[in-house]
Write an enzyme that holds these catalytic residues in place. Sequence first.
Site, PDB file in Angstrom:
ATOM      1  CB  SER A 124      -1.451  -1.935  -4.515  1.00  0.00           C
ATOM      2  OG  SER A 124      -1.855  -1.752  -3.176  1.00  0.00           O
ATOM      3  CG  HIS A 158      -4.890 -12.763   3.090  1.00  0.00           C
ATOM      4  ND1 HIS A 158      -5.419 -11.581   2.624  1.00  0.00           N
ATOM      5  CD2 HIS A 158      -3.832 -13.025   2.290  1.00  0.00           C
ATOM      6  CE1 HIS A 158      -4.698 -11.166   1.600  1.00  0.00           C
ATOM      7  NE2 HIS A 158      -3.725 -12.022   1.376  1.00  0.00           N
ATOM      8  CB  SER A 215     -13.276  -3.304   5.800  1.00  0.00           C
ATOM      9  OG  SER A 215     -14.094  -3.491   4.698  1.00  0.00           O
ATOM     10  CG  ASP A 263      -3.880  -6.731  -1.244  1.00  0.00           C
ATOM     11  OD1 ASP A 263      -3.842  -7.926  -0.881  1.00  0.00           O
ATOM     12  OD2 ASP A 263      -2.868  -6.058  -1.494  1.00  0.00           O
ATOM     13  CG  ASP A 284      -4.367  -0.614   5.762  1.00  0.00           C
ATOM     14  OD1 ASP A 284      -4.384  -0.903   6.979  1.00  0.00           O
ATOM     15  OD2 ASP A 284      -3.727  -1.257   4.926  1.00  0.00           O
TER      16      ASP A 284
END
Length: 208
Positions: free
Chosen positions: A50, A142, A122, A139, A69
């Site tokens: 991406s 999750h 993050s 992204d 990341d």
Amino acid sequence: MSNTIAGLPADIDQIKGFLSAAEGQALYDSARQASALGPVLEIGSYCGKSTLYLGLACRELGGTVFALDHHRGSEEHQEGEFFHDPDLFDSAEGQMDTFREFRRNIRNAGLDDTVVPVVSDSLTASRHWQSPLGMLFIDGGHSLDAALTDYRCWSGHICRGGILAIHDVYHDPHKDGQAPWGIYQMAMASGLYEKVQQVDSLAVLRRL
Ligand code: MG
């Protein structure tokens, strides 16, 4: 789908990642518009698939992508999990390491001057962040905790007219995507965004 993105590697399908060509095109189109407003920040770059779409859009306009990341893989990438890729496991360290593959893909696409890797989780990276963002692409992990952290730490930096894109947004509760769907709903309920489009599992919103 025919592709008109200048500089897109012919072997883009060989790059490891979980992004359809249509989603990539939508990221590219969004970043082309948004990078005039400020840099793009991506959370969860993995091997850079991406990031390539975002980077190629920003390069055309002299923009920048911050690619955040920790490169240790999300929950679903760990050993024994469904999306584990043994090629990306550093057995000497006993951990996932997607950073080598990420750097290789970015360099091969000629995007070293456009993409700034931020190798961190993050929350840590967000602590001293001040720059307004033209676009935020979430992204990352999750789990509900990871998705909420990404949304709460970063969405406030999106400038007016900027883009919030969220990957893996599925309305079907049986599909993997309840946390991304949750933060998508939070964003819509906040009244701060309008929906631009949904392409496969990619939701694109605009900050009002
Ligand atoms: Mg994803």
